[in-house]
Design a protein around this motif. Sequence first.
Motif, PDB file in Angstrom:
ATOM      1  N   TYR A  16      38.557  56.004  52.081  1.00  0.00           N
ATOM      2  CA  TYR A  16      38.875  55.906  50.656  1.00  0.00           C
ATOM      3  C   TYR A  16      39.684  54.646  50.360  1.00  0.00           C
ATOM      4  O   TYR A  16      39.429  53.951  49.380  1.00  0.00           O
ATOM      5  CB  TYR A  16      39.625  57.155  50.192  1.00  0.00           C
ATOM      6  N   LYS A  17      40.623  54.329  51.216  1.00  0.00           N
ATOM      7  CA  LYS A  17      41.416  53.103  51.024  1.00  0.00           C
ATOM      8  C   LYS A  17      40.527  51.868  51.123  1.00  0.00           C
ATOM      9  O   LYS A  17      40.684  50.920  50.359  1.00  0.00           O
ATOM     10  CB  LYS A  17      42.554  53.036  52.042  1.00  0.00           C
ATOM     11  N   PHE A  19      37.312  51.829  50.431  1.00  0.00           N
ATOM     12  CA  PHE A  19      36.489  51.907  49.221  1.00  0.00           C
ATOM     13  C   PHE A  19      37.216  51.267  48.044  1.00  0.00           C
ATOM     14  O   PHE A  19      36.651  50.460  47.310  1.00  0.00           O
ATOM     15  CB  PHE A  19      36.180  53.387  48.937  1.00  0.00           C
ATOM     16  N   LEU A  20      38.494  51.607  47.868  1.00  0.00           N
ATOM     17  CA  LEU A  20      39.282  51.029  46.775  1.00  0.00           C
ATOM     18  C   LEU A  20      39.545  49.543  46.993  1.00  0.00           C
ATOM     19  O   LEU A  20      39.472  48.755  46.052  1.00  0.00           O
ATOM     20  CB  LEU A  20      40.605  51.776  46.616  1.00  0.00           C
ATOM     21  N   ALA A  21      39.835  49.159  48.209  1.00  0.00           N
ATOM     22  CA  ALA A  21      40.114  47.751  48.505  1.00  0.00           C
ATOM     23  C   ALA A  21      38.896  46.877  48.222  1.00  0.00           C
ATOM     24  O   ALA A  21      39.029  45.736  47.784  1.00  0.00           O
ATOM     25  CB  ALA A  21      40.547  47.593  49.963  1.00  0.00           C
ATOM     26  N   LYS A  23      36.841  47.469  45.914  1.00  0.00           N
ATOM     27  CA  LYS A  23      36.595  47.625  44.473  1.00  0.00           C
ATOM     28  C   LYS A  23      35.230  48.248  44.164  1.00  0.00           C
ATOM     29  O   LYS A  23      34.611  47.951  43.149  1.00  0.00           O
ATOM     30  CB  LYS A  23      36.775  46.299  43.743  1.00  0.00           C
ATOM     31  N   LYS A  24      34.799  49.137  45.041  1.00  0.00           N
ATOM     32  CA  LYS A  24      33.525  49.800  44.811  1.00  0.00           C
ATOM     33  C   LYS A  24      33.608  50.786  43.650  1.00  0.00           C
ATOM     34  O   LYS A  24      32.612  51.048  42.987  1.00  0.00           O
ATOM     35  CB  LYS A  24      33.054  50.511  46.076  1.00  0.00           C
ATOM     36  N   ASP A  25      34.803  51.340  43.397  1.00  0.00           N
ATOM     37  CA  ASP A  25      34.934  52.261  42.274  1.00  0.00           C
ATOM     38  C   ASP A  25      34.624  51.562  40.953  1.00  0.00           C
ATOM     39  O   ASP A  25      33.920  52.102  40.102  1.00  0.00           O
ATOM     40  CB  ASP A  25      36.306  52.923  42.242  1.00  0.00           C
ATOM     41  N   TYR A  29      31.743  52.515  38.177  1.00  0.00           N
ATOM     42  CA  TYR A  29      31.996  52.710  36.748  1.00  0.00           C
ATOM     43  C   TYR A  29      31.060  51.830  35.915  1.00  0.00           C
ATOM     44  O   TYR A  29      30.465  52.295  34.944  1.00  0.00           O
ATOM     45  CB  TYR A  29      33.449  52.401  36.385  1.00  0.00           C
ATOM     46  N   ARG A  61      32.883  60.004  39.237  1.00  0.00           N
ATOM     47  CA  ARG A  61      33.325  58.965  38.292  1.00  0.00           C
ATOM     48  C   ARG A  61      33.236  59.387  36.825  1.00  0.00           C
ATOM     49  O   ARG A  61      34.008  58.939  36.007  1.00  0.00           O
ATOM     50  CB  ARG A  61      32.512  57.677  38.470  1.00  0.00           C
ATOM     51  N   LYS A  64      36.462  60.884  35.352  1.00  0.00           N
ATOM     52  CA  LYS A  64      37.481  59.872  35.060  1.00  0.00           C
ATOM     53  C   LYS A  64      37.122  59.099  33.790  1.00  0.00           C
ATOM     54  O   LYS A  64      37.978  58.869  32.932  1.00  0.00           O
ATOM     55  CB  LYS A  64      37.614  58.925  36.250  1.00  0.00           C
TER      56      LYS A  64
END
Length: 91
Positions: A16-17, A19-21, A23-25, A29, A61, A64
């Motif tokens: 997860y970290k 994934f966030l690093a 910027k896949k989130d 979106y 997603r 959110k």
Amino acid sequence: MNTQTALEINTSEVAYKRFLAEKKDAKHYRTIIKTLVNFPYLSNKTISEHCELTYNQVARRTGKLRDIGILREVAKMRDPDGSLRTQYSLR
């Protein structure tokens, strides 16, 4: 020195970290928003069928995006298999 053993490392947290690093989130979106611009009033299932994201990625997603006011729920429909599907549109 890191004293964690291989068994103590939470691989889900590490993934997860990463994934966030990466910027896949944000990419997810944008993909969902773009799909709803082109095909309004879709459920998570049909959004995933119109883009390269999986159902689970979309479902994680859309909540959110709804909470921050970008999406709105427009209908709840029952699929032939009995599943309840929420349709979304852009605000």
